[in-house]
Design a protein around this motif. Sequence first.
Motif, PDB file in Angstrom:
ATOM      1  N   GLY A  43       3.832   1.050   9.226  1.00  0.00           N
ATOM      2  CA  GLY A  43       4.517   0.623   7.733  1.00  0.00           C
ATOM      3  C   GLY A  43       5.950   0.372   8.048  1.00  0.00           C
ATOM      4  N   THR A  44       6.708   1.165   9.221  1.00  0.00           N
ATOM      5  CA  THR A  44       8.198   1.070   9.687  1.00  0.00           C
ATOM      6  C   THR A  44       7.647  -0.122  10.140  1.00  0.00           C
ATOM      7  OG1 THR A  44       8.116   3.261   9.264  1.00  0.00           O
ATOM      8  CG2 THR A  44       9.973   1.951  10.629  1.00  0.00           C
ATOM      9  N   ASP A  69       8.297  -4.079   1.038  1.00  0.00           N
ATOM     10  CA  ASP A  69       7.890  -2.266   1.138  1.00  0.00           C
ATOM     11  C   ASP A  69       6.481  -2.492   0.038  1.00  0.00           C
ATOM     12  OD1 ASP A  69       7.394  -0.549   1.750  1.00  0.00           O
ATOM     13  OD2 ASP A  69       9.110   0.165   1.818  1.00  0.00           O
ATOM     14  N   SER A  90       1.660   0.302   4.887  1.00  0.00           N
ATOM     15  CA  SER A  90       1.201   1.464   5.981  1.00  0.00           C
ATOM     16  C   SER A  90       0.079   1.897   5.476  1.00  0.00           C
ATOM     17  CB  SER A  90       2.602   2.865   5.471  1.00  0.00           C
ATOM     18  OG  SER A  90       2.201   3.766   5.835  1.00  0.00           O
ATOM     19  N   LYS A 132      -1.067   8.472   2.715  1.00  0.00           N
ATOM     20  CA  LYS A 132      -0.827   6.768   1.275  1.00  0.00           C
ATOM     21  C   LYS A 132      -2.703   6.197   0.872  1.00  0.00           C
ATOM     22  CE  LYS A 132       3.172   6.767   3.298  1.00  0.00           C
ATOM     23  NZ  LYS A 132       4.650   5.539   3.707  1.00  0.00           N
TER      24      LYS A 132
HETATM   25  C1  LIG Z   1       5.401   5.286   4.098  1.00  0.00           C
HETATM   26  C2  LIG Z   1       6.569   4.048   4.066  1.00  0.00           C
HETATM   27  C3  LIG Z   1       7.121   3.294   5.101  1.00  0.00           C
HETATM   28  C4  LIG Z   1       6.972   3.932   6.309  1.00  0.00           C
HETATM   29  O1  LIG Z   1       5.539   3.838   6.462  1.00  0.00           O
HETATM   30  P1  LIG Z   1       5.100   4.579   7.901  1.00  0.00           P
HETATM   31  O2  LIG Z   1       4.090   3.977   7.729  1.00  0.00           O
HETATM   32  O3  LIG Z   1       5.534   5.910   7.456  1.00  0.00           O
HETATM   33  O4  LIG Z   1       5.966   3.819   9.096  1.00  0.00           O
HETATM   34  C5  LIG Z   1       7.580   2.256   4.065  1.00  0.00           C
HETATM   35  N1  LIG Z   1       8.317   2.495   3.310  1.00  0.00           N
HETATM   36  C6  LIG Z   1       7.542   3.722   2.360  1.00  0.00           C
HETATM   37  C7  LIG Z   1       8.354   2.749   0.845  1.00  0.00           C
HETATM   38  C8  LIG Z   1       7.099   3.935   1.986  1.00  0.00           C
HETATM   39  O5  LIG Z   1       6.687   5.603   1.912  1.00  0.00           O
END
Ligand SMILES: *Cc1c(COP(=O)(O)O)cnc(C)c1O
Length: 387
Positions: free
Chosen positions: A60-61, A157, A200, A205
């Motif tokens: 997600g990052t 996001d 993500s 999740k």
């Molecule tokens: C989990 C999360 C991310 C990052 O996702 P990753 O897959 O862990 O890199 C970004 N923003 C929010 C709000 C998140 O909860």
Amino acid sequence: MKIPILDLKLQYQQLKSEIDGAIALVLESTQFVLGPEVQKLEQEIASFLGVSHAIGVNSGTDALIIALKALNIGDGDEVITTPFSFYATAESISLVGAKPIFAQIEEDSFNINPLSIKEKITPKTKAIMPVHLYGQPAKMAQIKEIAQEYGLKIIEDCAQAFGAKYYGDCLGCEQKCSDNQRNSMDGKYVGGIGDVGAFSFYPTKNLGAYGDGGMITTNDDKVAELARMLRVHGAKKNYHNEMLGYNSRLDSIQATILRVKLRYIEKWNQARQNIARQYNQLLGNNDFIIVPQFSDGHVFHQYTIRVKNGKRDELKDYLADKGIGSMIYYPIPQDQLPVYEGQYIPHPLTTQLASEVLSLPIYPELPQGDIEAVADAIIQWTKNISD
Ligand SMILES: *Cc1c(COP(=O)(O)O)cnc(C)c1O
């Protein structure tokens, strides 16, 4: 009693034969990175969310970083976001060389306050990055109106909100948005409302893989093409690199697991809603706790209550003593993290909410008895401290 905040074992046990079978096929195919399984997942997610493009990436990052890069946001630019999120949100903005600007949040939804976004706009502002925190869609109609007025991009996001649907800003809100926009977006999945969505698939999740993974969604052909290049070292064609990119490919084992799970996501999100509705009914608001607002499109990645009168940590300890897990998302607002020390003045409301929030056990397979036991324990605690 042992009630963890999240238990992924139950879901795996239910899907074991399907998932193990799907993984075995990938192992036999020896196509481990991108490849047909990732392509199929991208098509299925694009069609599920109703967007033109879905691009699988490493996390997600990375989805946030690549989204910003694909929109050509970088040095000298400002991106307005919420202070109340996981640090990856602000970090992605800082990593591309832009400056995160933190708007105020709303007390009832914990999400970014559109009125505050407007106050933060400068000539350097390029984009708005709302977060659909805990699975609750942000006020996208007002955010879109502002973005259109000032020529800004929107990066959603969606890390906590796979399958969340937007049903207008005006549920319980005094601020009227234009009816036109509300209607045209009504019932849309998040990730298809702004210019780009970032998801993500971290295992915890709502749609979680068994490792890291992420997805970029967009209706913009140009952004999609750039994102596809950026995830593979800036190349359209292997060994013909045109720009600086990343190694951010989604692997096929994660994709095949996600394809199995995608078939259940609506059912799981409904189960989360049912649990949230029950908690709300069992707990209700009182002098010590405030339960979250229930809205139709909310997918309750977290079920987060507010604990008043400085008693949050006391309740957390009380629950821990009874074997009930709970978590604080997030104890420190992003703008007050050590990484940004001295750069931002704290917002009083965000500081307050960060000291009050407590997330309780929620996941689709959470046993009925556990829901009641968690609620009972909290009601008992409330009684104890009122006496
Ligand atoms: C989990 C999360 C991310 C990052 O996702 P990753 O897959 O862990 O890199 C970004 N923003 C929010 C709000 C998140 O909860």
